[in-house]
Scaffold this active site. Structure first.
Site, PDB file in Angstrom:
ATOM      1  N   ASN A 146       0.830  -1.205   0.000  1.00 26.09           N
ATOM      2  CA  ASN A 146       0.000   0.000   0.000  1.00 26.09           C
ATOM      3  C   ASN A 146       0.865   1.257   0.000  1.00 26.09           C
ATOM      4  OD1 ASN A 146      -2.657  -0.987  -0.047  1.00 26.09           O
ATOM      5  ND2 ASN A 146      -2.528  -1.567   2.117  1.00 26.09           N
ATOM      6  N   CYS A 166      -5.490  -7.393  -3.079  1.00 22.88           N
ATOM      7  CA  CYS A 166      -6.023  -7.039  -1.767  1.00 22.88           C
ATOM      8  C   CYS A 166      -7.024  -8.131  -1.401  1.00 22.88           C
ATOM      9  CB  CYS A 166      -6.698  -5.664  -1.850  1.00 22.88           C
ATOM     10  SG  CYS A 166      -7.316  -5.018  -0.285  1.00 22.88           S
ATOM     11  N   HIS A 167      -7.462  -8.179  -0.154  1.00 23.72           N
ATOM     12  CA  HIS A 167      -8.475  -9.180   0.203  1.00 23.72           C
ATOM     13  C   HIS A 167      -9.811  -8.539   0.557  1.00 23.72           C
ATOM     14  CE1 HIS A 167      -5.903  -8.750   3.992  1.00 23.72           C
ATOM     15  NE2 HIS A 167      -6.993  -8.076   4.244  1.00 23.72           N
ATOM     16  N   HIS A 196     -10.000  -0.546  -2.031  1.00 21.32           N
ATOM     17  CA  HIS A 196     -10.623  -0.144  -0.768  1.00 21.32           C
ATOM     18  C   HIS A 196     -11.887   0.677  -0.971  1.00 21.32           C
ATOM     19  CE1 HIS A 196      -7.170  -0.889   2.321  1.00 21.32           C
ATOM     20  NE2 HIS A 196      -7.306  -1.881   1.463  1.00 21.32           N
ATOM     21  N   TYR A 251     -11.739   7.939   4.027  1.00 20.78           N
ATOM     22  CA  TYR A 251     -11.665   8.225   2.590  1.00 20.78           C
ATOM     23  C   TYR A 251     -12.719   9.234   2.144  1.00 20.78           C
ATOM     24  CZ  TYR A 251      -9.293   3.647   2.734  1.00 20.78           C
ATOM     25  OH  TYR A 251      -8.485   2.575   3.023  1.00 20.78           O
TER      26      TYR A 251
END
Length: 467
Positions: A146, A166-167, A196, A251
């Site tokens: 990241n 990513c998971h 994300h 975010y």
């Protein structure tokens, strides 16, 4: 097959990847190169791997190196899991913005903390890509580093084969399945957006839309309470997103901008929204295992393969066993209401012929609009690192949704300057460079406005209004 793991000192994650890969059927002999700048943690990983190898008669070897070029030489796959600056740098990412009123939970993907992490990380990843071009030009890089989109933008700029992993998607679809009382295999879904901030634009079972039932669930207190931020975005923007309340809250401009918002939406413990939650967790683990082998008491039996995509991508490309996943790649028009050169996270099919990202088309406009607020930040941060320009760095921070909700432009400039000065040892691109200072202008009570020509457009509109 040779697999180089760059950043193998990330102990728990490295262990997971190793145990996943050795369970690929018919993979043959695998050599792992475990690379980190020091052997403080990789030595523990190597000892653990050797015990697992002996207990399970694995056809695999691992060696430790501090030389990135040695690890990469002749590699078929490269896995990046590195962190530049570690806990000390992450503390600065969280603590300095907090002084100015910017409250972050994680600070690693889309936020002012992520912008600074990008400034530390992108030069290292560019060097990794350049070494790969020389030493293993056909290798595929699986990137777990990241801030995902900014790192992948730099990798794309360097012209190597990569995919960002990513998971968030696979963990969220399991969460949704649990909410609906279904198995993941029952759900036909499409998820697309940015890392994300991926949107489940399709949720169906046997052609029946599952969204009406999920929306009903999130009008109930017991569901809403477990995911306040994600639930609130779902209720107002119409689609469910990847990532937890803690991640998503930093975010967007709505949830961490003042004490009231924090108390309403970010009152869950740990990763639910606590200030600096991931940093506190990292410090706790560091202190708990200081001077100890964290893997000394781990079981030696092979667990079920994890949900991480890495081993399945290696299996698909090496053994031509098709696999579908969500990956981060250059958009190239696949999501039509995103910029072509940004990094999008979208469905990808992979097999012996390589990676095949899927055409998505336009995602719902309100979803694209929220993504674009962070894509703009990613673009300016990428350019700030590439051009070593502190002014672009300030402007990236000024476009960050949370910073903009909390601070004035002058405060943002002062915060970025302080961050740059504090993290100077990890920022070779910015050596000797600082954002230009802006003087405070005091307007006296008797100040007269400057005598400037009247705006012609204003004069015309005034005349028209008087007709």
């Amino acid at each position: 097959m040779k697999i180089a793991i760059i950043g193998a000192g990330s102990i728990v994650f490295c262990k997971t990847l190793l145990l996943d890969i050795v369970q690929i059927k018919d993979i043959g002999h695998v050599e792992f190169a475990l690379m980190a700048p020091s052997t403080r943690h990789t030595a523990d990983v190597k000892r653990f791997f050797d015990r697992v190898k002996e207990a399970n008669s694995l056809d695999a070897d691992a060696y430790v190196t501090t030389d990135q070029r040695d690890a990469l030489r002749g590699a078929d796959y490269v896995i990046a899991t590195l962190s530049v600056g570690g806990v000390r740098a992450n503390s600065l990412d969280i603590d300095i913005p907090l002084k100015y009123g910017v409250d972050q939970c994680i600070g690693d993907t889309n936020s002012i903390g992520a912008i600074m992490r990008a400034m530390r990380t992108l030069p290292v990843m560019r060097q990794l890509a350049r070494d790969m071009r020389e030493l293993c030009p056909k290798a595929l890089l699986l990137n777990y580093v990241n801030p995902m989109a900014m790192v992948c933008r730099a990798l794309d700029d360097e012209g190597i084969q990569f995919v960002g992993l990513c998971h968030g998607v696979q963990t969220t679809i399991r969460l949704i399945a649990g909410y609906l009382g279904l198995q993941v295999e029952d759900i036909d879904y499409t998820c697309a957006g940015i890392n994300h901030m991926g949107w489940f634009t399709k949720l169906e079972k046997n052609g029946v839309d599952l969204y009406p039932e999920l929306r009903e669930k999130f009008e109930l207190p017991e569901y809403y309470a477990s995911e306040k931020v994600r639930g609130e975005v779902f209720r107002h923007f119409g689609y469910f997103m990847t990532e937890s309340t803690g991640h998503l809250s930093e975010y967007l401009p709505y949830f961490r901008k003042n004490e009231l918002a924090l108390s309403l939406y970010c009152d869950e413990p740990d990763f639910g929204g606590e200030t600096g939650a991931s940093l506190k967790w990292a410090k706790k683990v560091r202190d708990k295992y200081a001077g100890r082998d964290i893997l000394a008491d781990e079981p030696l039996t092979l667990p079920k393969r994890s949900i991480e995509y890495g081993s399945y991508i290696i299996e698909a490309t090496a053994l031509d066993r098709p696999f579908r996943f969500n990956g981060n790649l250059r958009n190239n028009g696949l999501i039509t209401n995103f910029p072509s050169d940004c990094i999008s996270e979208l469905p990808v099919f992979t097999d012996g012929a390589g990676l095949h990202p899927s055409y998505v088309g336009a995602i719902p406009p309100q979803c694209a609009a929220l993504n674009l607020t962070n894509i703009n930040v990613q673009t300016l941060a990428f350019l700030a690192e590439k051009e070593s320009d502190p002014e672009l760095l300030v402007q990236a921070a000024a476009l960050d949704p949370l910073c903009g909700a909390v601070l004035t432009l002058k405060q943002i400039r002062e915060m970025v300057t302080e961050l740059l000065d504090a993290e100077r040892e990890w920022l070779p691109n910015f050596e000797g460079k600082r954002p230009r200072p802006t003087p405070t202008i005091v307007i006296p009570a008797d100040c007269k406005r400057a005598d400037v020509p009247a705006d012609p457009a204003l004069a015309i509109s005034t005349r028209l209004a008087n007709l």
